[in-house]
Design a protein around this motif. Sequence first.
Motif, PDB file in Angstrom:
ATOM      1  N   ASP A 269      -8.389  34.159   0.497  1.00  0.00           N
ATOM      2  CA  ASP A 269      -9.070  32.396   0.922  1.00  0.00           C
ATOM      3  C   ASP A 269      -9.857  32.362   1.688  1.00  0.00           C
ATOM      4  O   ASP A 269      -9.953  31.465   2.712  1.00  0.00           O
ATOM      5  CB  ASP A 269      -7.514  32.464   1.356  1.00  0.00           C
ATOM      6  N   CYS A 270     -10.631  33.812   1.553  1.00  0.00           N
ATOM      7  CA  CYS A 270     -12.167  33.309   2.651  1.00  0.00           C
ATOM      8  C   CYS A 270     -13.284  32.949   2.261  1.00  0.00           C
ATOM      9  O   CYS A 270     -13.369  32.252   0.942  1.00  0.00           O
ATOM     10  CB  CYS A 270     -12.266  34.762   2.660  1.00  0.00           C
ATOM     11  N   PRO A 271     -13.587  31.269   3.094  1.00  0.00           N
ATOM     12  CA  PRO A 271     -14.409  30.849   2.740  1.00  0.00           C
ATOM     13  C   PRO A 271     -16.170  31.454   2.588  1.00  0.00           C
ATOM     14  O   PRO A 271     -16.036  30.369   1.566  1.00  0.00           O
ATOM     15  CB  PRO A 271     -14.686  29.550   3.759  1.00  0.00           C
ATOM     16  N   VAL A 272     -16.274  32.721   2.310  1.00  0.00           N
ATOM     17  CA  VAL A 272     -17.243  33.256   2.523  1.00  0.00           C
ATOM     18  C   VAL A 272     -17.285  34.542   1.809  1.00  0.00           C
ATOM     19  O   VAL A 272     -18.073  35.223   1.749  1.00  0.00           O
ATOM     20  CB  VAL A 272     -18.458  33.126   3.901  1.00  0.00           C
ATOM     21  N   ASN A 273     -16.594  34.294   0.877  1.00  0.00           N
ATOM     22  CA  ASN A 273     -15.987  35.694   0.415  1.00  0.00           C
ATOM     23  C   ASN A 273     -16.020  37.077   0.791  1.00  0.00           C
ATOM     24  O   ASN A 273     -16.995  38.084   0.491  1.00  0.00           O
ATOM     25  CB  ASN A 273     -16.804  35.717  -0.872  1.00  0.00           C
ATOM     26  N   LEU A 274     -15.663  37.129   1.934  1.00  0.00           N
ATOM     27  CA  LEU A 274     -15.608  38.553   2.814  1.00  0.00           C
ATOM     28  C   LEU A 274     -14.338  39.242   1.564  1.00  0.00           C
ATOM     29  O   LEU A 274     -13.008  38.462   2.157  1.00  0.00           O
ATOM     30  CB  LEU A 274     -15.599  37.936   3.826  1.00  0.00           C
ATOM     31  N   ASP A 275     -14.642  40.702   2.324  1.00  0.00           N
ATOM     32  CA  ASP A 275     -13.275  40.922   0.895  1.00  0.00           C
ATOM     33  C   ASP A 275     -13.057  42.330   1.256  1.00  0.00           C
ATOM     34  O   ASP A 275     -14.236  43.437   2.151  1.00  0.00           O
ATOM     35  CB  ASP A 275     -13.834  41.057  -0.523  1.00  0.00           C
TER      36      ASP A 275
ATOM     37  N   ILE B  85     -31.095  33.350   3.661  1.00  0.00           N
ATOM     38  CA  ILE B  85     -29.834  32.849   3.486  1.00  0.00           C
ATOM     39  C   ILE B  85     -29.660  32.547   2.316  1.00  0.00           C
ATOM     40  O   ILE B  85     -30.090  31.460   2.038  1.00  0.00           O
ATOM     41  CB  ILE B  85     -29.662  32.606   4.809  1.00  0.00           C
ATOM     42  N   GLY B  86     -29.142  32.979   1.437  1.00  0.00           N
ATOM     43  CA  GLY B  86     -28.412  32.526   0.277  1.00  0.00           C
ATOM     44  C   GLY B  86     -27.786  32.812  -0.320  1.00  0.00           C
ATOM     45  O   GLY B  86     -26.496  33.220   0.806  1.00  0.00           O
ATOM     46  N   TYR B  87     -27.330  32.654  -1.850  1.00  0.00           N
ATOM     47  CA  TYR B  87     -26.296  33.531  -2.635  1.00  0.00           C
ATOM     48  C   TYR B  87     -26.640  34.281  -3.188  1.00  0.00           C
ATOM     49  O   TYR B  87     -27.730  34.484  -4.206  1.00  0.00           O
ATOM     50  CB  TYR B  87     -25.677  31.761  -3.282  1.00  0.00           C
ATOM     51  N   GLY B  88     -25.486  35.487  -3.186  1.00  0.00           N
ATOM     52  CA  GLY B  88     -25.288  36.212  -4.191  1.00  0.00           C
ATOM     53  C   GLY B  88     -23.784  36.392  -5.004  1.00  0.00           C
ATOM     54  O   GLY B  88     -22.932  35.340  -4.319  1.00  0.00           O
ATOM     55  N   ASN B  89     -24.440  37.337  -6.038  1.00  0.00           N
ATOM     56  CA  ASN B  89     -22.472  37.224  -6.364  1.00  0.00           C
ATOM     57  C   ASN B  89     -21.645  37.881  -5.375  1.00  0.00           C
ATOM     58  O   ASN B  89     -22.269  39.125  -4.422  1.00  0.00           O
ATOM     59  CB  ASN B  89     -22.884  38.786  -7.508  1.00  0.00           C
ATOM     60  N   GLY B  90     -20.279  37.304  -6.013  1.00  0.00           N
ATOM     61  CA  GLY B  90     -18.930  37.966  -4.862  1.00  0.00           C
ATOM     62  C   GLY B  90     -18.938  38.875  -5.139  1.00  0.00           C
ATOM     63  O   GLY B  90     -18.862  39.809  -6.400  1.00  0.00           O
ATOM     64  N   SER B  91     -17.306  39.010  -4.846  1.00  0.00           N
ATOM     65  CA  SER B  91     -16.841  40.240  -5.153  1.00  0.00           C
ATOM     66  C   SER B  91     -16.093  40.250  -6.280  1.00  0.00           C
ATOM     67  O   SER B  91     -15.404  41.159  -6.989  1.00  0.00           O
ATOM     68  CB  SER B  91     -16.008  41.145  -4.402  1.00  0.00           C
TER      69      SER B  91
ATOM     70  N   THR C 154     -18.920  33.102  -6.073  1.00  0.00           N
ATOM     71  CA  THR C 154     -20.215  33.865  -4.890  1.00  0.00           C
ATOM     72  C   THR C 154     -20.378  34.280  -3.098  1.00  0.00           C
ATOM     73  O   THR C 154     -18.794  33.927  -2.775  1.00  0.00           O
ATOM     74  CB  THR C 154     -21.655  32.635  -5.369  1.00  0.00           C
ATOM     75  N   THR C 155     -20.980  34.980  -2.892  1.00  0.00           N
ATOM     76  CA  THR C 155     -21.013  35.189  -1.154  1.00  0.00           C
ATOM     77  C   THR C 155     -22.469  34.446  -0.668  1.00  0.00           C
ATOM     78  O   THR C 155     -23.621  34.684  -1.158  1.00  0.00           O
ATOM     79  CB  THR C 155     -20.914  36.614  -1.562  1.00  0.00           C
ATOM     80  N   PRO C 156     -22.231  34.445   0.588  1.00  0.00           N
ATOM     81  CA  PRO C 156     -23.539  33.648   1.222  1.00  0.00           C
ATOM     82  C   PRO C 156     -24.009  35.332   1.095  1.00  0.00           C
ATOM     83  O   PRO C 156     -23.892  36.326   1.734  1.00  0.00           O
ATOM     84  CB  PRO C 156     -22.438  33.721   2.903  1.00  0.00           C
ATOM     85  N   VAL C 157     -25.324  35.510   1.892  1.00  0.00           N
ATOM     86  CA  VAL C 157     -25.675  36.681   1.444  1.00  0.00           C
ATOM     87  C   VAL C 157     -27.465  36.840   3.055  1.00  0.00           C
ATOM     88  O   VAL C 157     -27.963  35.449   2.287  1.00  0.00           O
ATOM     89  CB  VAL C 157     -26.871  37.265   0.398  1.00  0.00           C
ATOM     90  N   PHE C 158     -27.860  37.478   3.059  1.00  0.00           N
ATOM     91  CA  PHE C 158     -28.837  37.420   4.329  1.00  0.00           C
ATOM     92  C   PHE C 158     -29.773  38.021   4.022  1.00  0.00           C
ATOM     93  O   PHE C 158     -29.997  39.601   3.506  1.00  0.00           O
ATOM     94  CB  PHE C 158     -28.614  37.652   5.042  1.00  0.00           C
TER      95      PHE C 158
END
Lengths: 297, 368
Positions: free
Chosen positions: B337-343, A22-28, A33-37
């Motif tokens: 507003d999504c804390p985990v950047n679900l888009d 479970i780590g961080y990846g680039n976000g949209s 950034t976003t959590p990645v599995f």
Amino acid sequence: MIEAIRTQAHNLLENKEIDVVIGYGNGSDPTRTTPVFIRKPEEVNRLIFDPRCINSLPVYLNKRQGYPKKGWKRVGIIGKGCDIRAITQLIAENQLSRDEVYIFGVPCDGVVSHFSKWDGSLRDDNRATKCSECDVHIPNDCDFFPGERPEVDRSGPYKVSAPQVLNLFNLKTDKRFKFWEKEFERCFKCYACREVCPHCSCNICITDRTTPNWIDQAPHTKGVFGWHLTRALHLVGRCTGCGECTRACPVDIQVDLFNQRMKDVVQGSFGYKSGYSETEKPPLITYMTDDSENFIQ
Amino acid sequence: MKTATLNQTDIGKCLDLLLQSEFRVIAPQLRPRLESPDAIDVMMLTQIDSGENHAVGQGVLPLNGVKEFLFVKDEPLFAFENKGKKVLMTEVHHDYPKTVIFGVRPCDAASVSSQNAVFSKANAGFEDPFFTKRLENTTIVTYSCTNPDMSCFCTSVGLAPDSDRGSDLHLTEIPGNRLQVEPKTPAGEIVAKILEPLFQWPGEPQARTQAGKEAQDKITRIRNSHLIKGWLDELSNFDDELWERLGEKCIGCGACTFMCPTCHCFDIVDENRGGKGYRIKFWDSCQFDHFTLHASGHNPRDSQYKRYRNRFSCKFKIYLDKFDAQGCVGCGRCIRDCPVNLDITEYMKEVDLKASLPNALQRDPDFE
Ligand code: SF4
Ligand code: SF4
Ligand code: SF4
Ligand code: SF4
């Protein structure tokens, strides 16, 4: 730094010593950034670490969030010092056992307080409050650390309180109440502050119970105060100050001011700092038969 | 209807004129910033009592939409009281003040018709009178966007930064610090009449069209949405791999649904104190784990990614099937507003990709 972590993650995944990272990846967006599995060794290059990595990933080690997911026997997790304190706390509360996790510690200078404030550099005006007095820039307990890990003395009190905690506390009670009344007008009880918290681990939260209806569910003044006071008290001595509740609140209510105040109280009254010991029990979830107070008998 | 122009600096005066005409006036306001680096500047639609401190036309879009002024976050439906063996039920008085919401962004204005499709008789004859009465007394003054941010994607769902859907009176910035004013409905005409002393004639429709185009060019989040509905209609895609892959990071916080201007789910509970109390309706969220929990203990949406699948399907299929209305207006709140950047636009992108591929490739399990 991240290269070393990627290599180690690659090896462990390949040798099946861990099932996921479970780590961080680039976000949209470039500021997020976003959590990645990461489950496959060839995907480790998606892992990144920089001051945008604000999420507290141990929330995914919370059973409430479906942990462990199918096929997860041992979980690798990227942890900043504060995240590792959250993991330590989960272990102290018997929510997790140490051998279920493999912790990749990362040295961290601080993270940005909100993604909208990221412009490529970390400064005093965009660093999260929790980072300004952090004593775990170099993490305290991990299975892997990229490079040399200097020993740091952590015997002092755990500080990290927003200046407002004191400002608020110095206000007269009625003024303080007014402050919260005004802030809570915006709360609509989405419970983002609960879901994002690594330590809100009840399967069914007391606020979701309707028979009996302990706390009014509707977001009127009473229901909102009921929720926040309960939340604050249920986290006494357990909150590790990650600040996620405030960050996640979509209407920008600084709910962790309660928790920061409680942290000071617990340190003052019980000398307890959450997230520093896997064995020491948080004062409010334990008791002594020879307690000097007699309420327990 | 006749159009006019208005000086941007006169917006405060407009608000004052409306207040003098005994309207409840709601306009964006900047909330004073807390003295902490963690605090962000917050602009919210707020009831105002003077035209002085408004933020009409500033920033991108208020944190809250117009939703909370029509579909109130909590309201009693009726009062009850146990009287011996009988239960006495009484109506609760509600106010439906004449209201102008001033400076509404076009996506939010469009969302009102989506909510109306759920709460009005159009929805299989079921009417929520609290909503419809409030809407009846509400006039929406829209304000075209000039600065869409990176989360805005209205153009991908058939709207635009200057669209006037759902607007009663539409304002657009034009050169010379002026606004083009366009009444769109009789309610808008009434408001225009009140503001008339501040108008100049004639209007400048061409400058307005040009301004709209310029704003549109600033939108960077662009997705194809026309194949999504067809793909969602295909039953087998209900179990597609993308749902779990994209949705497993969702923590079910509900922020996306509470902030969404078209999300409309509510819960009803009885607040009973010693045999009397109120039946209360308040906002609920399909992202909550107990939202679909049956009394038997069975939960058809037993993991979080299934709940987000529902949210996405609601926006791009259920809304269209059931309410014949637009589900998502592209405001981008759920992204911000999504804390985990679900888009949501990542789903749009992936679904569009899947839908535009030939079937054979779609079934290839190794395809990524
Ligand atoms: S996240 Fe904010 S709005 Fe949601 S319940 Fe918590 S304080 Fe209220
Ligand atoms: S700061 Fe908030 S989210 Fe973090 S542990 Fe404390 S209560 Fe939970
Ligand atoms: S789904 Fe997201 S982008 Fe669409 S209307 Fe709702 S909050 Fe806005
Ligand atoms: S998508 Fe994001 S905002 Fe919505 S419930 Fe999941 S984590 Fe919360």
